[in-house]
Design an enzyme around this catalytic site. Structure first.
Site, PDB file in Angstrom:
ATOM      1  N   GLU A 117      24.874 -65.249  91.290  1.00 54.19           N
ATOM      2  CA  GLU A 117      23.780 -66.027  91.902  1.00 54.19           C
ATOM      3  C   GLU A 117      22.570 -66.729  91.781  1.00 54.19           C
ATOM      4  OE1 GLU A 117      22.807 -63.531  95.251  1.00 54.19           O
ATOM      5  OE2 GLU A 117      24.143 -62.706  95.571  1.00 54.19           O
ATOM      6  N   LYS A 119      18.930 -67.690  90.601  1.00 56.50           N
ATOM      7  CA  LYS A 119      17.792 -66.501  90.233  1.00 56.50           C
ATOM      8  C   LYS A 119      16.876 -67.805  91.154  1.00 56.50           C
ATOM      9  CE  LYS A 119      14.981 -63.868  87.660  1.00 56.50           C
ATOM     10  NZ  LYS A 119      13.599 -64.062  88.453  1.00 56.50           N
ATOM     11  N   ASP A 121      13.253 -69.238  92.101  1.00 56.19           N
ATOM     12  CA  ASP A 121      11.897 -69.172  91.966  1.00 56.19           C
ATOM     13  C   ASP A 121      10.824 -69.193  92.433  1.00 56.19           C
ATOM     14  OD1 ASP A 121       9.969 -68.706  89.417  1.00 56.19           O
ATOM     15  OD2 ASP A 121      10.435 -70.078  88.771  1.00 56.19           O
ATOM     16  N   TYR A 231      19.843 -60.329 100.039  1.00 53.55           N
ATOM     17  CA  TYR A 231      20.145 -59.720  99.997  1.00 53.55           C
ATOM     18  C   TYR A 231      20.312 -58.366 101.326  1.00 53.55           C
ATOM     19  CZ  TYR A 231      19.988 -54.291  97.775  1.00 53.55           C
ATOM     20  OH  TYR A 231      20.041 -53.698  97.680  1.00 53.55           O
ATOM     21  N   LYS A 317      18.020 -64.214  82.351  1.00 59.36           N
ATOM     22  CA  LYS A 317      17.034 -66.463  82.878  1.00 59.36           C
ATOM     23  C   LYS A 317      17.015 -66.910  81.973  1.00 59.36           C
ATOM     24  CE  LYS A 317      13.219 -63.860  83.971  1.00 59.36           C
ATOM     25  NZ  LYS A 317      11.333 -65.044  84.852  1.00 59.36           N
ATOM     26  N   CYS A 415     -21.210 -75.545  70.533  1.00 60.80           N
ATOM     27  CA  CYS A 415     -20.134 -76.660  71.560  1.00 60.80           C
ATOM     28  C   CYS A 415     -20.501 -78.400  71.468  1.00 60.80           C
ATOM     29  CB  CYS A 415     -21.595 -77.256  72.772  1.00 60.80           C
ATOM     30  SG  CYS A 415     -20.901 -77.999  73.575  1.00 60.80           S
ATOM     31  N   CYS A 418     -22.822 -80.562  73.248  1.00 59.42           N
ATOM     32  CA  CYS A 418     -24.245 -80.732  72.598  1.00 59.42           C
ATOM     33  C   CYS A 418     -24.962 -80.318  71.916  1.00 59.42           C
ATOM     34  CB  CYS A 418     -25.056 -80.219  73.719  1.00 59.42           C
ATOM     35  SG  CYS A 418     -24.772 -78.721  74.517  1.00 59.42           S
ATOM     36  N   CYS A 433     -20.377 -72.588  76.434  1.00 55.93           N
ATOM     37  CA  CYS A 433     -21.789 -73.284  76.442  1.00 55.93           C
ATOM     38  C   CYS A 433     -23.256 -73.343  77.153  1.00 55.93           C
ATOM     39  CB  CYS A 433     -21.739 -74.910  76.173  1.00 55.93           C
ATOM     40  SG  CYS A 433     -23.114 -75.716  76.073  1.00 55.93           S
ATOM     41  N   CYS A 439     -26.524 -80.162  78.555  1.00 56.05           N
ATOM     42  CA  CYS A 439     -24.925 -80.750  78.065  1.00 56.05           C
ATOM     43  C   CYS A 439     -24.058 -81.502  79.106  1.00 56.05           C
ATOM     44  CB  CYS A 439     -24.302 -78.843  77.383  1.00 56.05           C
ATOM     45  SG  CYS A 439     -22.577 -79.244  77.472  1.00 56.05           S
TER      46      CYS A 439
HETATM   47  S1  IVH Z   1      17.963 -59.479  94.625  1.00 58.00           S
HETATM   48  C1  IVH Z   1      17.674 -55.723  94.264  1.00 58.00           C
HETATM   49  N1  IVH Z   1      18.984 -61.719  93.703  1.00 58.00           N
HETATM   50  O1  IVH Z   1      13.732 -61.737  91.285  1.00 58.00           O
HETATM   51  C2  IVH Z   1      17.943 -56.542  94.070  1.00 58.00           C
HETATM   52  N2  IVH Z   1      17.070 -61.252  93.385  1.00 58.00           N
HETATM   53  O2  IVH Z   1      13.072 -59.658  89.203  1.00 58.00           O
HETATM   54  C3  IVH Z   1      16.841 -57.044  94.608  1.00 58.00           C
HETATM   55  N3  IVH Z   1      15.370 -63.101  92.881  1.00 58.00           N
HETATM   56  O3  IVH Z   1      12.304 -59.313  92.583  1.00 58.00           O
HETATM   57  C4  IVH Z   1      17.031 -58.692  94.173  1.00 58.00           C
HETATM   58  N4  IVH Z   1      16.715 -65.000  93.082  1.00 58.00           N
HETATM   59  O4  IVH Z   1      12.159 -61.722  93.818  1.00 58.00           O
HETATM   60  C5  IVH Z   1      17.914 -60.891  93.506  1.00 58.00           C
HETATM   61  N5  IVH Z   1      20.048 -64.181  94.210  1.00 58.00           N
HETATM   62  C6  IVH Z   1      18.833 -63.229  93.548  1.00 58.00           C
HETATM   63  C7  IVH Z   1      16.920 -63.099  93.620  1.00 58.00           C
HETATM   64  C8  IVH Z   1      16.203 -62.685  93.585  1.00 58.00           C
HETATM   65  C9  IVH Z   1      15.207 -64.354  92.941  1.00 58.00           C
HETATM   66  C10 IVH Z   1      14.306 -62.734  92.268  1.00 58.00           C
HETATM   67  C11 IVH Z   1      14.246 -61.631  93.727  1.00 58.00           C
HETATM   68  C12 IVH Z   1      13.729 -60.381  92.671  1.00 58.00           C
HETATM   69  C13 IVH Z   1      13.440 -60.659  91.594  1.00 58.00           C
HETATM   70  C14 IVH Z   1      13.814 -59.479  90.527  1.00 58.00           C
END
Ligand code: IVH
Length: 676
Positions: A117, A119, A121, A231, A317, A415, A418, A433, A439
């Site tokens: 999936e 991630k 942000d 989830y 990441k 600074c 001044c 400063c 200043c």
């Molecule tokens: S699963 C036990 N799926 O990333 C599993 N987390 O460091 C729970 N996050 O706290 C997380 N996209 O805020 C999951 N597709 C995704 C996610 C995701 C972003 C975030 C979430 C979590 C952090 C993990």
């Protein structure tokens, strides 16, 4: 293994703990990180390793012992029914392979699938549904206890409040996901903040988090957050794989990203990573990596959890986009508060679609950590942040290049504006400063603050005008504004008479600005808008505030030691007294309006405010109670007349109220009471 930490390791451990605590605070509370996630994780790993080698230095309060908390005091706490864990982070394919191998081994060679999936942000959120209705939304907090942000989450359009009837969802379930701010909303928000001269959010994640924790849900609604769910948990769910559960949730109307994919091999995972490392740039929101989850729920259970993370999932990441360029020099900028910020000037380089020339270096500690020399080739990174960061020096490894490096970057001692000797306050990273009265950027900054919209709102004068008047010697402080004349401002030929008249009219109008904003406009350290309002209400006039002792000040709700000391310090300075005296002479308001009672509807009543509200903020409700003759009190007792109860009142308060027989009133009922 060493039995005892060498002095170096011990020192390093203490240093890392202190730094990580500071960065945790910057990230979670101030929403203003100074370093990239990658740098943070690297420091955390280093600390974990050192602590493992030196168990004698273990400390239950070490930052390694907890997931960072984003709890805020403004919301009612919620204890999660099932703890919210976070994921382990990895940055390389090697780590992904190691995860894959660990899973294979943990499952004893049984075949398994991995759900890949994006991630997202943003910040994680837990939604609880009962009988198809959203009953609670909570932030993660420290994983055990979070903040109840239901009222705010309700404003997110993609979060269903009520599910369609007749579908196969159980009576109770929890669904977790990420609240985020799409790029488009983010850019609109920052443009608006720039116009209002408010500090900008560094990235969409901070903007989303700042927004979700805002006290007014109407403001949240305007900012257009979005949420993706990833989830699903519940005792009565029958599906046996994560992927099926997500399909199921999508069928119930949840916003589940269609980008998830099942991988049957390590190669499938790599393909997914490669695809999205590129394709993510055209998504309408920010992603910072990929999440890998073992698909089969029974297999998840077999793999289990470590203290902090599931063993069945991991985050990979993306490498933040980086470029290498030459450091030309470092200049130092002085802000309104006197804080000195080092700025790196670099050879222009293309990074993530924009040309980068400058990067903030934040403070002296960061410069030292980076070991920067003029002429170094530096690595610049933009990790979703708008302002690029220097994350390291690119090529000091070659021994001969080390010998030929330019001069080490030194933080200035005086600074640049001044010449005053800089100071560093205990516990603060910044240098200041101290020459606040002479200043130039500090003077101009204070005048700009004075005229800003939320202070005196003199919108006929902008920052360039302040600069111009200052350079021409017309103003040396904000009080000088009130003796300006049309003749002084217009050109010799009279050409600018109309605009000069406008400026003077704007300045004159500011004499009507209420005292609480005047107090904010003075720019007393730590006296922001809210504190100014509180102080104005409590003391009623500048004279009374000036006469207040440290104790008097600290008796005020929301005023702690630092604020109280700063106020006392301000009035102990003759120059400040002379300045406010000149403002008073000019006719600026130095007294709060006698708030005539609007009614006696609440006369003799003691009222407790609890929960979150949709129509007014808590502060506004406090003012309304007083304006109608009532008294706002902090805790529930037999004498409490009623509780003004918003959404999500805490369970302990609810219990106490019912035990003592104190009635609850909704905000609508309350408003009717005072309107009727
Ligand atoms: S699963 C036990 N799926 O990333 C599993 N987390 O460091 C729970 N996050 O706290 C997380 N996209 O805020 C999951 N597709 C995704 C996610 C995701 C972003 C975030 C979430 C979590 C952090 C993990």
């Amino acid at each position: 293994m060493n039995l005892f930490a060498t002095p170096n390791d011990a020192e390093r451990i203490l240093f890392l703990r202190k730094e990580l605590n500071r960065h945790n605070y910057n990230y979670y509370v101030r929403n203003a990180p100074e370093i990239s996630d990658r740098q943070f994780d690297d420091m955390m790993h280093e600390l974990e390793e050192l602590e493992e080698r030196h168990p004698e230095m273990s400390d239950p309060n070490s930052p390694t012992q907890r997931v960072g908390s984003d709890r805020s005091n403004d919301f009612e706490p919620v204890t999660h029914k099932r703890p919210m864990l976070s994921l382990g982070n990895t940055y390389s394919r090697g780590d992904v392979q190691a995860f894959y191998d660990r899973v294979a081994e943990g499952l004893g060679g049984e075949p398994f699938d991995i759900c890949c999936e994006l991630k997202f942000d943003g910040l994680s959120i837990s939604l609880t549904y009962e009988h198809g209705r959203l009953v609670r939304a909570a932030t993660r907090g420290d994983g055990v206890q979070g903040d109840d942000v239901t009222a705010n989450v309700r404003t997110i359009r993609t979060v269903p409040l009520v599910l369609p009837e007749g579908l196969d969802y159980p009576d109770e379930f929890e669904i977790r996901g990420e609240v985020l701010m799409p790029w488009e909303s983010f850019e609109r928000l920052n443009a608006e903040r720039e116009r209002r001269e408010e500090p900008l959010f560094a990235n969409p994640r901070n903007a989303a988090s700042g927004t979700l924790k805002s006290k007014k849900s109407a403001a949240v609604a305007q900012r257009r957050l979005d949420a993706y769910l990833y989830y699903l948990l519940g005792d009565a769910l029958t599906t046996q794989t994560h992927y099926e559960r997500m399909q199921q949730a999508a069928g119930w109307g949840f916003n589940v990203s269609p980008t998830a994919k099942l991988a049957h091999s390590l190669q499938d995972i790599y393909d997914y990573i490669d695809h999205w490392d590129e394709a993510r740039h055209s998504l309408p929101f920010a992603t910072d990596g990929i999440v890998l989850k073992v698909n089969d729920l029974r297999q998840q259970q077999r793999l289990g959890y470590t203290a902090k993370n599931p063993r069945w999932a991991i985050a990979y990441k993306f490498q933040a986009e980086q470029a290498v360029t030459r450091l030309l020099d470092v200049t130092f900028q002085v802000g309104r508060t006197g804080a000195v910020t080092p700025v790196a000037n670099m050879e222009p380089v293309l990074l993530a679609g924009t040309t980068v020339r400058r990067a903030s270096l934040h403070n002296a500690d960061i410069i030292r950590q980076l070991d920067l020399h003029i002429g170094d080739m530096v690595r610049v990174e933009k990790a979703g942040e708008i302002i690029p960061q220097i994350v390291g020096v690119a090529d000091v490894a070659a021994p001969d290049s080390a010998a030929h490096r330019g001069a080490a970057v030194q933080f200035v001692k005086t600074c640049p504006e001044c010449g005053a000797t800089l100071v560093r306050y205990e516990g603060e990273a910044a240098h200041y400063c101290p020459n606040d009265t002479a200043c130039p950027p500090q003077i101009k900054g204070r005048i700009e603050h004075f005229i800003s919209r939320e202070a005196m709102n003199i919108d006929s004068v902008g920052p360039e005008t302040v600069d111009d008047y200052f350079e021409r010697g017309l103003i040396r402080d904000a009080a000088d504004l009130y003796s300006l004349t049309v003749e002084q401002l217009m050109g010799n030929d009279g050409s600018r008479r109309r605009s000069a008249e406008k400026v003077i009219a704007g300045i004159r109008r500011s004499l009507d600005v209420p005292f609480e904003r005047v107090l904010f406009a003075l720019g007393i350290r730590f006296v922001g808008k809210v504190v100014a309002k509180t102080l104005a209400r409590r003391f009623g006039s500048l004279d009374a505030l000036r006469a207040a002792s440290l104790d008097d000040l600290m008796q005020t709700e929301g005023v702690g030691q630092a604020i109280a000391e700063s106020v006392v310090r301000y009035f102990a300075d003759e120059r400040n007294l002379a300045f406010v005296a000149r403002l008073a002479e000019a006719g600026v308001r130095m007294e709060a309006e006698q708030t005539a009672l609007q009614s006696t509807a609440l006369e003799g009543m003691s009222i407790v405010i609890s929960g979150t509200f949709a129509r007014h903020s808590r502060e506004e409700y406090k003012a309304l109670i007083e304006a109608h003759g009532g008294k706002n009190v902090g805790s529930i007792s037999k004498k409490t007349s009623f509780i003004l109860a918003g959404e999500n009142m805490g369970p302990s308060k609810l219990e106490k109220a019912s035990k003592l027989g104190v009635p609850l009133k909704t905000e609508e009922e309350f408003l009717q009471m005072i309107e009727g």
